[in-house]
Design a protein around this motif. Structure first.
Motif, short mmCIF file in Angstrom:
data_model
loop_
_atom_site.label_atom_id
_atom_site.label_comp_id
_atom_site.label_asym_id
_atom_site.label_seq_id
_atom_site.Cartn_x
_atom_site.Cartn_y
_atom_site.Cartn_z
N LEU A 47 47.09 34.13 57.93
CA LEU A 47 47.68 34.02 59.26
C LEU A 47 49.06 33.39 59.19
N GLU A 48 49.24 32.39 58.34
CA GLU A 48 50.55 31.76 58.19
C GLU A 48 51.59 32.78 57.72
N LEU A 49 51.22 33.62 56.75
CA LEU A 49 52.13 34.66 56.27
C LEU A 49 52.44 35.66 57.37
N ALA A 50 51.40 36.10 58.08
CA ALA A 50 51.57 37.11 59.13
C ALA A 50 52.50 36.59 60.23
N LEU A 51 52.29 35.36 60.65
CA LEU A 51 53.13 34.80 61.71
C LEU A 51 54.57 34.60 61.25
N ALA A 52 54.75 34.17 60.00
CA ALA A 52 56.11 34.02 59.46
C ALA A 52 56.81 35.38 59.39
N ALA A 53 56.08 36.40 58.98
CA ALA A 53 56.66 37.75 58.92
C ALA A 53 57.02 38.25 60.31
N ALA A 54 56.15 38.03 61.29
CA ALA A 54 56.42 38.47 62.66
C ALA A 54 57.65 37.74 63.22
N ARG A 55 57.70 36.45 63.00
CA ARG A 55 58.85 35.68 63.50
C ARG A 55 60.15 36.16 62.84
N ARG A 100 62.41 37.42 51.61
CA ARG A 100 63.05 36.14 51.29
C ARG A 100 62.27 34.96 51.87
N VAL A 101 61.91 35.07 53.15
CA VAL A 101 61.21 33.97 53.81
C VAL A 101 59.84 33.74 53.17
N LEU A 102 59.08 34.80 52.97
CA LEU A 102 57.73 34.63 52.42
C LEU A 102 57.77 34.12 50.98
N GLN A 103 58.77 34.52 50.21
CA GLN A 103 58.86 34.04 48.84
C GLN A 103 59.48 32.65 48.77
N ASP A 104 60.66 32.48 49.34
CA ASP A 104 61.40 31.21 49.19
C ASP A 104 60.80 30.07 50.00
N GLU A 105 60.33 30.35 51.20
CA GLU A 105 59.84 29.28 52.07
C GLU A 105 58.34 29.07 51.99
N LEU A 106 57.58 30.14 51.68
CA LEU A 106 56.12 30.01 51.63
C LEU A 106 55.55 30.18 50.23
N GLY A 107 56.38 30.56 49.28
CA GLY A 107 55.93 30.66 47.90
C GLY A 107 55.01 31.84 47.60
N ASP A 108 55.05 32.87 48.41
CA ASP A 108 54.23 34.05 48.16
C ASP A 108 55.12 35.19 47.66
N SER A 119 63.00 54.86 54.55
CA SER A 119 63.30 53.93 55.64
C SER A 119 62.85 54.38 57.02
N ARG A 120 61.81 55.17 57.10
CA ARG A 120 61.22 55.49 58.41
C ARG A 120 60.01 54.61 58.62
N TRP A 121 59.39 54.22 57.52
CA TRP A 121 58.21 53.36 57.55
C TRP A 121 58.21 52.57 56.25
N ILE A 122 58.54 51.31 56.33
CA ILE A 122 58.55 50.44 55.16
C ILE A 122 57.27 49.61 55.21
N VAL A 123 56.54 49.61 54.11
CA VAL A 123 55.31 48.84 54.01
C VAL A 123 55.48 47.78 52.93
N LEU A 124 55.30 46.53 53.32
CA LEU A 124 55.35 45.40 52.40
C LEU A 124 53.93 44.89 52.21
N ASP A 125 53.43 44.97 51.00
CA ASP A 125 52.05 44.59 50.70
C ASP A 125 52.03 43.22 50.04
N TYR A 126 51.46 42.25 50.73
CA TYR A 126 51.31 40.89 50.21
C TYR A 126 49.85 40.60 49.87
N GLY A 127 49.04 41.62 49.71
CA GLY A 127 47.63 41.43 49.37
C GLY A 127 46.79 41.24 50.61
N ASN A 128 46.78 40.05 51.16
CA ASN A 128 45.98 39.80 52.35
C ASN A 128 46.72 40.12 53.65
#
Length: 164
Positions: A47-55, A100-108, A119-128
């Protein structure tokens, strides 16, 4: 990978969570060095990752943001983050800043990326957490919110407060 009716891949169903990402929610891994045992922080919660990505998407002019909680529907991932961008350039900027945010600020670290070149649909897979960045046409065509209609929507009011 799932396929749509035309036989095209649907990246929304990509990759299972790797064993390394399943250290466990709330667990602390330990690493031994010559001088001491050092506690390593557990990976950020989904949830922390998802909210950071949304923000981050919102801060980069992403619109129609949705976070779907899929924990009760699948064991493959916990959350989808869905956002729409207006151009290839904006989709690239959103994806790069989310990384950048998920790696540098959250360490994922991102496990995989799909669709960056097209670039019509970019999917970023962070596992969970799987982040979907669409242009208008691709978002309407794939309609992930309807495909996963049983998923609970996460309230983004507090997360997006003060943006724009």
């Amino acid at each position: 990978m799932q396929r749509d009716e035309s036989g095209s891949d649907i990246p929304g169903a990509i990759g299972a969570r790797p064993a390394a990402a399943s250290i466990g929610k709330g667990c602390v891994a330990k690493s031994k060095t010559k001088s001491a045992t050092v506690a390593l922080a557990a990976p950020p919660q989904g949830l922390e990752l998802a909210l950071a990505a949304a923000r981050t998407a919102a801060e980069n002019s992403g619109r129609d943001l949705v976070v779907l909680d899929l924990r009760k529907l699948t064991e493959i991932f916990d959350y989808f983050v869905i956002a729409t961008g207006t151009s290839r350039r904006q989709l690239h900027a959103m994806s790069e800043e989310i990384d950048r945010v998920l790696q540098d600020e959250l360490g994922d670290r991102r496990l995989r990326i799909e669709g960056y070149v097209e670039s019509r649909w970019i999917v970023l897979d962070y596992g969970n957490v799987v982040i979907h960045l669409f242009d208008d046409e691709a978002r309407a065509y794939y309609d992930l919110e309807n495909l996963w209609a049983e998923a609970k929507r996460v309230d983004l009011t507090a997360t997006l407060a003060g943006i724009r």
